[in-house]
Design a protein around this motif. Sequence first.
Motif, mmCIF file in Angstrom:
data_model
loop_
_atom_site.group_PDB
_atom_site.id
_atom_site.type_symbol
_atom_site.label_atom_id
_atom_site.label_comp_id
_atom_site.label_asym_id
_atom_site.label_seq_id
_atom_site.Cartn_x
_atom_site.Cartn_y
_atom_site.Cartn_z
ATOM 1 N N PRO A 35 0.837 -1.274 0.028
ATOM 2 C CA PRO A 35 0.047 0.007 0.058
ATOM 3 C C PRO A 35 0.802 1.271 -0.005
ATOM 4 C CG PRO A 35 -0.621 -1.248 1.992
ATOM 5 C CD PRO A 35 0.448 -1.947 1.276
ATOM 6 N N ASP A 36 1.980 1.591 0.414
ATOM 7 C CA ASP A 36 3.109 2.369 0.445
ATOM 8 C C ASP A 36 3.979 2.618 -0.524
ATOM 9 O OD1 ASP A 36 1.815 3.215 2.856
ATOM 10 O OD2 ASP A 36 3.058 2.032 4.006
ATOM 11 N N SER A 37 3.922 1.474 -1.526
ATOM 12 C CA SER A 37 4.722 1.303 -2.421
ATOM 13 C C SER A 37 6.255 1.546 -2.089
ATOM 14 C CB SER A 37 4.704 2.444 -3.714
ATOM 15 O OG SER A 37 3.434 2.329 -4.083
ATOM 16 N N ALA A 38 6.569 0.746 -0.922
ATOM 17 C CA ALA A 38 7.970 0.844 -0.323
ATOM 18 C C ALA A 38 8.879 0.055 -1.047
ATOM 19 C CB ALA A 38 7.580 0.150 0.733
ATOM 20 N N ALA A 39 10.321 0.701 -1.100
ATOM 21 C CA ALA A 39 11.552 0.144 -1.420
ATOM 22 C C ALA A 39 12.373 0.184 -0.453
ATOM 23 C CB ALA A 39 11.768 0.704 -2.816
ATOM 24 N N VAL A 40 13.386 -0.667 -0.300
ATOM 25 C CA VAL A 40 14.668 -0.466 0.719
ATOM 26 C C VAL A 40 15.461 0.691 0.100
ATOM 27 C CG1 VAL A 40 16.514 -1.577 1.506
ATOM 28 C CG2 VAL A 40 14.624 -2.976 0.931
ATOM 29 N N GLU A 41 15.705 1.308 1.077
ATOM 30 C CA GLU A 41 16.719 2.591 0.845
ATOM 31 C C GLU A 41 17.986 2.087 0.730
ATOM 32 O OE1 GLU A 41 17.996 6.716 2.829
ATOM 33 O OE2 GLU A 41 16.059 6.076 3.259
ATOM 34 N N ALA A 42 18.620 1.705 -0.254
ATOM 35 C CA ALA A 42 20.093 1.153 -0.332
ATOM 36 C C ALA A 42 21.007 2.340 0.083
ATOM 37 C CB ALA A 42 20.400 0.822 -1.776
ATOM 38 N N ARG A 43 22.128 1.823 0.739
ATOM 39 C CA ARG A 43 23.318 2.502 1.117
ATOM 40 C C ARG A 43 24.128 2.728 -0.227
ATOM 41 N NH1 ARG A 43 19.610 1.255 4.612
ATOM 42 N NH2 ARG A 43 19.911 1.569 6.848
ATOM 43 N N PHE A 44 24.918 3.822 -0.075
ATOM 44 C CA PHE A 44 25.876 4.202 -1.402
ATOM 45 C C PHE A 44 26.587 3.161 -1.771
ATOM 46 C CE2 PHE A 44 29.736 5.882 -2.954
ATOM 47 C CZ PHE A 44 29.203 6.558 -4.023
ATOM 48 N N THR A 45 27.063 2.034 -0.870
ATOM 49 C CA THR A 45 28.008 0.895 -1.237
ATOM 50 C C THR A 45 27.192 -0.287 -1.559
ATOM 51 O OG1 THR A 45 28.259 0.504 1.225
ATOM 52 C CG2 THR A 45 29.870 1.969 0.152
ATOM 53 N N SER A 46 25.828 -0.343 -1.379
ATOM 54 C CA SER A 46 25.303 -1.441 -1.800
ATOM 55 C C SER A 46 24.788 -1.683 -2.887
ATOM 56 C CB SER A 46 23.953 -1.756 -0.832
ATOM 57 O OG SER A 46 23.860 -1.296 0.556
ATOM 58 N N ARG A 47 25.316 -2.758 -3.601
ATOM 59 C CA ARG A 47 25.166 -2.750 -5.053
ATOM 60 C C ARG A 47 24.529 -4.254 -5.506
ATOM 61 N NH1 ARG A 47 28.436 0.621 -8.093
ATOM 62 N NH2 ARG A 47 29.778 1.706 -6.869
ATOM 63 N N THR A 48 24.512 -5.163 -4.470
ATOM 64 C CA THR A 48 23.794 -6.424 -4.756
ATOM 65 C C THR A 48 22.442 -6.547 -4.288
ATOM 66 O OG1 THR A 48 24.935 -7.832 -3.163
ATOM 67 C CG2 THR A 48 26.123 -7.640 -5.052
ATOM 68 N N ALA A 49 21.537 -7.546 -4.552
ATOM 69 C CA ALA A 49 20.353 -7.747 -3.859
ATOM 70 C C ALA A 49 20.774 -8.190 -2.329
ATOM 71 C CB ALA A 49 19.459 -8.778 -4.646
#
Length: 70
Positions: free
Chosen positions: A22-36
């Motif tokens: 309902p919130d169309s949420a997505a994980v806020e990735a950190r700058f160094t995160s590149r993989t799932a």
Amino acid sequence: MTAHPIGVEVYCDGPAGRDDCPDSAAVEARFTSRTAREVRADGRRDGWTTRRAPGRLLDLCPRCRTHPAS
């Protein structure tokens, strides 16, 4: 110009695991995160959970985790 991959987005699979969040949420990735895997680890720090489903993982944001579909 050179293109660089910027990573992946992990989004919420919804309260029942088969509907939209309902919130169309997505994980806020950190700058160094590149993989799932790295992005999912970022999400766990923010209250996200992951559970297995046949052939894939389901990702739930804190709201959908605590307010499952009826």
